[in-house]
Write an enzyme that holds these catalytic residues in place. Structure first.
Site, mmCIF file in Angstrom:
data_model
loop_
_atom_site.group_PDB
_atom_site.id
_atom_site.type_symbol
_atom_site.label_atom_id
_atom_site.label_comp_id
_atom_site.label_asym_id
_atom_site.label_seq_id
_atom_site.Cartn_x
_atom_site.Cartn_y
_atom_site.Cartn_z
ATOM 1 C CG ASP A 60 3.131 -3.172 6.636
ATOM 2 O OD1 ASP A 60 3.722 -3.738 7.579
ATOM 3 O OD2 ASP A 60 3.721 -2.642 5.669
HETATM 4 N N1 URA Z 1 6.343 -5.514 2.831
HETATM 5 C C1 URA Z 1 5.736 -4.394 3.299
HETATM 6 O O1 URA Z 1 6.261 -3.302 3.161
HETATM 7 N N2 URA Z 1 4.552 -4.527 3.912
HETATM 8 C C2 URA Z 1 3.932 -5.721 4.076
HETATM 9 O O2 URA Z 1 2.828 -5.766 4.636
HETATM 10 C C3 URA Z 1 4.558 -6.869 3.577
HETATM 11 C C4 URA Z 1 5.774 -6.732 2.957
#
Ligand code: URA
Length: 242
Positions: free
Chosen positions: A103
Site C-alpha cells: 500500500d
Molecule cells: N497488507 C496490507 O494491509 N497492506 C500492505 O501493504 C501489505 C499487506
C-alpha cells in the site's frame, strides 16, 4: 547489439553518461579502446571492459528496495512518485516492475525485477510465499487474536489462510502494541483487514521479509541495492530461470 546499449544494460551509466565514457576512451572491446557507441558487438563473444573490469550482459536484474511510505508500488502514475522513480536508469531501461504491491502508506521490503516468470511464481496463490510484517497497532492485541489468526480470519469476501500473530510490545497506558504478522497470501489490504477484524487498527506497517528475502537493515527508506549472489541463489527454490 550496439555497444552503447550493451553498456547501459550493464548498468555502466545512462545513455548520456555512456556517451561521455566512450568519448573519454574508458571502454575497451577485445582489448582495444573504443569510442563508437554504434559499434555492433556480440555480448556472448566480445570482451568489453570498463575501468579494467569485464562487463557481463544481464538479461534479468533484481533490485531490493526499502520502500518508503508515500510512494506507490507501480511503474507509472500521474499523481504520485512510483517505486521505479527511486531506482536507476538501468532499472527503467530493463523495465523492472514490483513483485506484488505494498500500500502507499506501507514501507519496507519490495523486490523489483524484469523476470516475469519469477514474479509469477512468487505471487502464485498456490505457492503460499510467506510475508512477514511488523505493525504498530492502536488497541491491544490479545491471545484470543493470536488464536483467531492461527485459525484463519473470516473477512467479508474470503477467509484467510492460517496466519501467525506475535505480540512484541504492549503499551498499556497508550493502548497500543507492536506486533509481527506472518501471512501466506497477499490479498488487498490483507494485514490491515485482519487486524481490523480483531477490532484494532494498523497505524504503521512495514514488510520485513518475503519468501527467502529479508529487508536489509543497512538500507535507509528509499534506498535500494541489487540482490547479492546468495539472495539470488535463494530464489532458485521457485524453479524458474534466473
Ligand atoms: N497488507 C496490507 O494491509 N497492506 C500492505 O501493504 C501489505 C499487506
Amino acid at each position: 547489439m550496439r555497444l552503447d546499449k550493451f553498456l547501459v544494460d550493464c548498468g555502466v551509466g545512462s545513455r548520456t553518461e555512456v556517451k561521455q565514457l566512450l568519448k573519454q576512451k574508458k571502454i575497451t572491446v577485445n582489448g582495444k579502446k573504443e569510442t563508437a557507441g554504434k559499434l555492433q558487438i556480440d555480448p556472448a563473444k566480445d570482451q568489453v571492459t570498463f575501468m579494467g573490469e569485464d562487463l557481463v550482459h544481464e538479461t534479468f536484474v533484481y533490485y531490493l528496495l526499502n520502500k518508503p511510505a508515500g510512494v506507490i508500488s507501480a511503474t507509472e502514475d500521474d499523481h504520485h512518485q512510483t517505486v521505479l522513480d527511486l531506482l536507476d536508469e538501468t532499472a527503467r531501461h530493463k523495465e523492472v516492475f514490483p513483485v506484488g504491491r505494498l500500500d502507499i502508506d506501507t514501507h519496507g521490503l519490495l523486490l523489483l525485477t524484469n523476470n516475469g516468470k519469477l514474479a509469477h511464481a512468487m505471487l502464485s496463490p498456490k505457492k503460499h510465499v510467506d510475508k512477514l510484517y511488523r505493525a504498530h497497532v492502536t488497541g491491544i492485541m490479545t491471545r484470543e487474536d493470536v488464536v483467531r489468526f492461527k485459525a484463519g480470519i473470516e473477512l467479508k469476501d474470503f477467509t484467510t489462510l492460517p496466519a501467525e500473530l506475535e505480540i512484541l510490545e504492549v503499551d498499556q497506558e497508550a493502548k497500543t502494541c507492536l506486533v509481527q504478522i506472518r501471512i501466506a497470501e497477499g490479498k488487498f489490504h490483507q494485514v490491515k483487514r485482519m487486524v481490523a477484524a480483531c477490532g484494532k487498527e494498523v497505524v504503521d506497517l512495514e514488510r520485513i521479509s518475503m519468501g527467502p528475502l529479508s529487508l536489509d537493515p543497512t538500507l535507509e527508506l528509499g534506498e535500494w541495492r541489487r540482490l547479492k549472489p546468495s539472495e539470488l541463489k535463494s530464489l532458485e527454490v521457485f524453479g524458474v530461470p534466473l
